[in-house]
Every structure is written in C-alpha cells, then in structure tokens.
Design an enzyme around this catalytic site. Structure first.
Site: not given
Lengths: 213, 221
Positions: A89, A47-49
């Site tokens: 990320s 997940s990008e976060n």
C-alpha cells in the site's frame, strides 16, 4: 466575508478530480469529496490500510467491521477494487502511482511546505500516520482546510511554525474563502468564494497572495 | 508438521516480561483481539508494542495499556478517537513513544522479514522525524536511512488457516499482518476458521513458513 461550509468546499474540490484518476483522500473532511465527484467520472480511491476501490458507506445491516478506510469509517467495495498488505500500500503511495492526494493541514507556507501532523504542544502525542509518505510520492497534493484558525490567526504563512510533514509539496489549497495555487513565486489566486474580494482574503492571510495571471 | 495450538492462553504463555511484540491491525480491523486478551490475562509486563495504532476504548490494545503492561509503543498514529489510555500514560510520562511514518513502519518491518539491513526513503526527509538519521541525496532527491524493525513475537489475525500455518485474509483486515508474520522470531496467528483441509495454495497470502503457532478464534469484531 463569505465562507463555504465543509460540504460546499468538498463539492468545489471534487470538480477538479478528473475521470480515470487514482485518488487518496486523507482522514476526516477530505473523505467528503468522493460523494461530490460527478457520476460520469470513474475515480478509484486508495486507502492506506490496503484497498484501491473504496466504495460508499454500507447500507444499514450490511456493515462489515473489517472493511474500513483510513478514517476507520465503514466502507463498501467499488467495482475494480483490490486488497493488498501495508508494505504494498505504501509502495503505491511513495512510488508515484497515485495521481492526487487530498489532505487537511494545520499550516501551509508560500513555498509549499506542509504542516499537518504535530503542534507545539508537547503533552499531546504526535500522530503522523501516512501523511509524510503521501506528500513525497503523490505528484498532486491538494490541501483542503479553513483559511484561518478558530482564533482568527492565519494558516497560510510565509513559513510554517509547526513541525513539517513535507518540504515544498503542496500544489493547491482549497479554503472556505478562496482557491490558491502554490507557484515558484508564492500563492497565486485561482478563484474567490462568491462575494469575497482579494483584499478581504489578503487581510486574513500572512503570506502575500498574487493576483490571477 | 502441525502448528495448531488448542487455546489462546497456550499460544501466548511463553511471552516473557520485557518482550517486544508486534500486533497486527489498523483501527479495529485485523487486530488479533483473542490473542491480545490472552496476553492481558497472561500478564506479561514491560512490553514494547509495535502496532499502527494505540488502541481505542477499554478493549484490545486500550486494555493492555490500561493494565500497565506496556513500557514502550512504536507506532504511526497513537491519537485515534478514544485512545484515552495511551494519551493518559503519555501525558503522565509513563510510556515511551517512537513515532514512525506509517510507510516507514511497514517497510522497516518488511525489511526485517526479508533479511535486509535497511533502506533509503524520501519519507520524512527534512522533517523532525529525520533528525539524527543518516541521509543521502540521489539524483537531487533527499533520502533518509531507516533500519529494519524485528520483534520477539508477532500476534496476527487471518481469516482462514491450516495446520501448516498458511493464511488467507478478509478485506482490509490484511494490513500489517503479512509483513509482521515475517518479521518476528515467533509469530502466533489467530484465525477465524482453522481448516482441516490444506488451504488452496492459490488463496494463501501468508505462507505458513512465517508462522510458528496457529489458533482458532471465531469471533469477528
């Protein structure tokens, strides 16, 4: 025509997520996919976060408000997980390290162009998020969407009319009516939702759909 | 060396009108809510805010927007559910928006903190967000030149900190905080727990050299 529900569509797409894959699920409906991947396959979700190893939704009473995914849903952590900061990320995303990304779309063109971040309504603020980074860096881009808009207008087009997210980036489109590959010749049918015919699906598609080889 | 500040109000009191301010966080995770509330009370206006999202609801960045303290927003995703104050200001033409792909936003911040003059990214090549920007083709692939992004202040959130400004993080609350810490002329860190003892150097994610002031705010959102 027969139309899959969002959950049925997620379950169909999940069959194409192989064991050992690193996968990014876009915000919204693509997140349904993980719960349908067969349990004998180990898949790690990015997940990008700042996490690889997104786990299922926490049980009641075990929620941690600082543990979320890109859709801002509360998550748990799967075995093998790692946390990292945002520049790392996106290095993971742009750098070609993720195998598959599943995204939603407003429009997909027969050359693989994707439009999923802005409409032509100037009053509505555009919101790009991480979509442009994913499409340039992830080798397999799967789009999961309704075949047509609510008003019946087509979403699978000869050329996108909305602002592009990326050029020639989509590999495969999963809709409620059919699964299509994007090939150098254009859209090619992979399979039809049970009970549908190619002629029926072609009638609600602007771009030409080639028969399976 | 002691970077500790006793109160949130004292930590933000030197932020002037017209300042550019990075604010850490993604959604509600890793947002320095204590410092944002203090900035609202402090009342600085005409701010340029650099943050991934534009707030949701009537608290945090949403409240900063509601109070009319922001004239420009630099972000990747201002349209989360409940981002009503941003949408209102945007529709009324009261706020400028610079929309930046999220990875480009992160890397521009990182580049500023690392002393770089920018970078070439494939992200956005051929799209509206590359219009007017320098481009280059390397080995057949198109790239867009993106400039570094710094700020006067960064408000960030960590889990634990010490008087030297060293920080550790919790879960996905890390996100933009470490890179923002490095990219502002004055970084103010809010931590859930301010430790008397120095943090274990092996657990430090943001070295204290990036942090000018540190204040404890024990509330986890």
């Amino acid at each position: 025509m027969n139309s899959l529900t969002d959950q049925q569509l997620a379950a169909r797409l999940a069959l194409d997520i192989p064991d050992g894959a690193y996968v990014n699920l876009g915000i919204g409906k693509p997140t349904y996919v993980s719960s349908y991947v067969p349990s004998d396959r180990e898949v790690l979700y990015h997940s990008e976060n700042g996490i690889i190893g997104v786990g299922p939704t926490p049980a009641e009473g075990e929620e941690d408000p600082e543990m979320i995914d890109a859709s801002k849903r509360l998550i748990t952590v799967a075995p093998g997980a790692a946390f990292f900061e945002h520049a790392d990320s996106f290095a993971i995303m742009r750098g070609g390290h993720i195998d598959i990304a599943v995204l939603g779309a407003y429009q997909v063109a027969e050359n693989g162009d994707l439009a999923n971040w802005a409409t032509l309504d100037e009053k509505f603020p555009p919101a790009v998020g991480g979509a442009m980074d994913l499409v340039v860096g992830v080798p397999k881009i799967f789009v999961m969407m309704k075949h047509v808009n609510k008003d019946g207008s087509p979403k699978l087009l000869k050329r996108c009319t909305y602002p592009l997210t990326g050029l020639a980036v989509v590999n495969r489109v999963y809709t409620d009516l059919a699964v299509l590959d994007v090939t150098p010749e254009g859209f090619r049918l992979v399979e039809l939702t049970d009970g549908n015919s190619l002629d029926d699906v072609q009638a609600v598609t602007e771009a030409r759909i080639l028969p399976p080889v | 060396m002691d970077k500790r500040v006793a109160t949130l109000a004292e930590a933000v009191r030197n932020i002037p009108d017209g300042a550019s301010v990075m604010i850490g966080g993604f959604g509600n995770s890793g947002v320095p809510f204590g410092l944002v509330d203090a900035l609202i009370d402090h009342g600085a206006k005409n701010l340029t805010i650099i943050s991934n999202n534009a707030g949701a609801g009537d608290f945090g960045l949403g409240r900063l927007l509601k109070e009319g303290q922001v004239s420009k927003f630099v972000c990747s995703y201002p349209r989360s559910r409940g981002s009503v104050w941003f949408e209102k200001a945007y529709a009324a033409g009261e706020i400028a928006l610079e929309i930046v792909p999220q990875g480009t936003l992160a890397e521009r911040i990182r580049a500023a903190g690392a002393g770089l003059g920018g970078f070439l990214t494939p992200t956005g090549f051929g799209t509206r967000l590359a219009e007017g920007k320098e481009t280059r083709v390397i080995d057949g692939k198109g790239y867009v030149f993106e400039a570094p992004l710094s700020a006067d202040f960064a408000l960030i959130r960590g889990e634990k900190g010490d008087r030297w400004g060293n920080l550790s993080y919790h879960g996905t609350a890390r996100n933009f905080n470490p890179i923002m810490a490095s990219a502002a002329r004055h970084t103010i860190a809010e931590v859930r727990q301010l430790s008397e003892a120095p943090l274990d150097p092996e657990s430090v994610v943001s070295p204290g050299i990036f942090v000018k002031s540190i204040v404890e705010y024990g509330v986890r959102p």
